[in-house]
Design an enzyme around this catalytic site. Structure first.
Site, PDB file in Angstrom:
ATOM      1  N   CYS A 122      22.453  28.746 -83.186  1.00 23.36           N
ATOM      2  CA  CYS A 122      23.394  27.707 -82.785  1.00 23.36           C
ATOM      3  C   CYS A 122      24.440  27.408 -83.857  1.00 23.36           C
ATOM      4  CB  CYS A 122      22.633  26.435 -82.426  1.00 23.36           C
ATOM      5  SG  CYS A 122      21.373  26.689 -81.154  1.00 23.36           S
ATOM      6  N   HIS A 268      27.235  20.685 -82.454  1.00 21.72           N
ATOM      7  CA  HIS A 268      26.511  21.577 -81.547  1.00 21.72           C
ATOM      8  C   HIS A 268      25.891  20.744 -80.438  1.00 21.72           C
ATOM      9  CE1 HIS A 268      23.630  24.212 -79.811  1.00 21.72           C
ATOM     10  NE2 HIS A 268      22.600  23.750 -80.478  1.00 21.72           N
ATOM     11  N   ASN A 299      22.595  23.368 -73.455  1.00 20.43           N
ATOM     12  CA  ASN A 299      22.652  23.952 -74.791  1.00 20.43           C
ATOM     13  C   ASN A 299      22.999  25.435 -74.652  1.00 20.43           C
ATOM     14  OD1 ASN A 299      22.125  25.138 -77.278  1.00 20.43           O
ATOM     15  ND2 ASN A 299      20.271  23.958 -77.664  1.00 20.43           N
TER      16      ASN A 299
END
Length: 343
Positions: A122, A268, A299
């Site tokens: 990520c 993020h 996500n």
């Protein structure tokens, strides 16, 4: 005395254009609840996610990247042939070699640029952005295409109550090029490998060849599960909330930017509670626009920051020239944060 000539790049680098691609299929929480014992209210309260996008068979890592890249290149106002390097951050391109970046570079018509993939979870977009900045300033490429792309639906265990609702698919891309003034700040990045077990792939690819299913996870039907991403939710949450706010502050300090000088915060998109906690810890003023793309996108790992950036600009919540703090963090555990001027 060295015989090597000094590099002749741009004095600084900046993001010149951004593009995104979200798969056409929108998946609400109700679909996730078909395979786990939970509720829509629980998913929303724990993560902030209402819907996510899942890719079709045709929406491959390469296809989504090409769509996002075309938009970013057009937004930057350059021709594909001017791209000198293509950097793709992904953990869901299943061919070990060749790098998907080479296919993307060819299909967008960029000639013969340097092209490679990176795996930084990520934080991958931040890693790629930092590499691109270095290339532009060093002079090895005038324009660099940085792509964050994931098909995490391929790596989701729909029977895992801790992660089944988290992940989505998509691609985000930016073009990084020369600038006459600082527009990408110093990167604060690193890793904490002692915590690498908190987010991981359940089974290594080569474990699928052992022939002994007793060593492999099985689904509710007794069949061997495909490798998936799993995590220790509470441990990751505590690390992100307490440690990543410190990293974000370090990035602000390195850029000489105070919280009140920010226009936009693009973290993020891992969890809405993490985002809200970081906003509180950093004491961001109310005028700072905060990306909360996770509500409708889930996500998307390496793709989450450029996708959120693209949406903020497209909807007018942010504008060209705004000063934004971006931070990514995830499996490894790795992280990267910097301050940028939005394209």
């Amino acid at each position: 005395m060295s015989k090597i000539k000094p590099s002749k790049g741009a004095p600084y680098a900046r993001i010149l254009g951004v593009g995104g691609y979200r798969p056409t299929r929108v998946v609400p929480n109700e679909v996730i609840l078909e395979t786990i014992d939970s509720s829509d209210e629980w998913i929303r309260s724990r993560s902030g996610i209402v819907t996510r996008h899942w890719a079709s068979e045709e929406e491959t890592v390469a296809m989504m990247s090409i769509e996002a890249s075309g938009k970013a290149i057009a937004d930057a106002g350059i021709d594909p042939e001017q791209i000198g390097a293509v950097v793709v951050s992904t953990v869901s391109h299943f061919k070990q070699t060749p790098a998907v970046a080479t296919e993307i570079a060819h299909r967008i018509g960029s000639g013969k640029p340097a092209a490679f993939d990176i795996s930084a979870g990520c934080a991958g977009f931040g890693y790629g952005l930092t590499l691109a900045k270095g290339m532009v300033v060093e002079g090895s490429a005038e324009y660099v295409l940085v792509i964050g792309v994931e098909r995490l639906s391929d790596l989701t265990d729909l029977e895992d109550r801790a992660t089944a609702f988290l992940f989505g698919d998509g691609a985000g891309a930016v073009v990084v090029g020369p600038s006459q003034e600082p527009a990408i700040g110093p990167t604060v990045w690193g890793s904490e490998g002692d915590k690498s077990e908190t987010i991981k792939q359940t089974v290594a690819w080569n474990d699928l060849h052992v022939g002994d299913v007793s060593k492999l996870p099985l689904d509710s039907k007794g069949e061997v599960k495909f490798p998936a991403i799993t995590q220790e939710g509470q441990a990751v949450f505590r690390w992100a909330v307490f440690e990543m706010a410190k990293v974000a502050q370090q990035a602000l300090d390195a850029a000489g930017i105070a919280p009140e000088d920010l226009d936009v915060f693009i973290p993020h998109q891992a969890n809405m509670r993490i985002i809200d906690s970081m906003v509180k810890t950093l004491k961001l003023p109310e005028h700072v626009t905060v990306a909360r793309d996770i509500e409708s996108t889930g996500n998307t790992s390496a793709a989450s920051i450029p996708l959120a950036m693209e949406r903020l600009l497209a909807t007018g919540q942010a504008k060209s020239g705004d000063t934004a703090l971006v931070i990514g963090f995830g499996a490894g555990l790795v992280y990267a944060a910097t301050v940028v001027t939005l394209p």
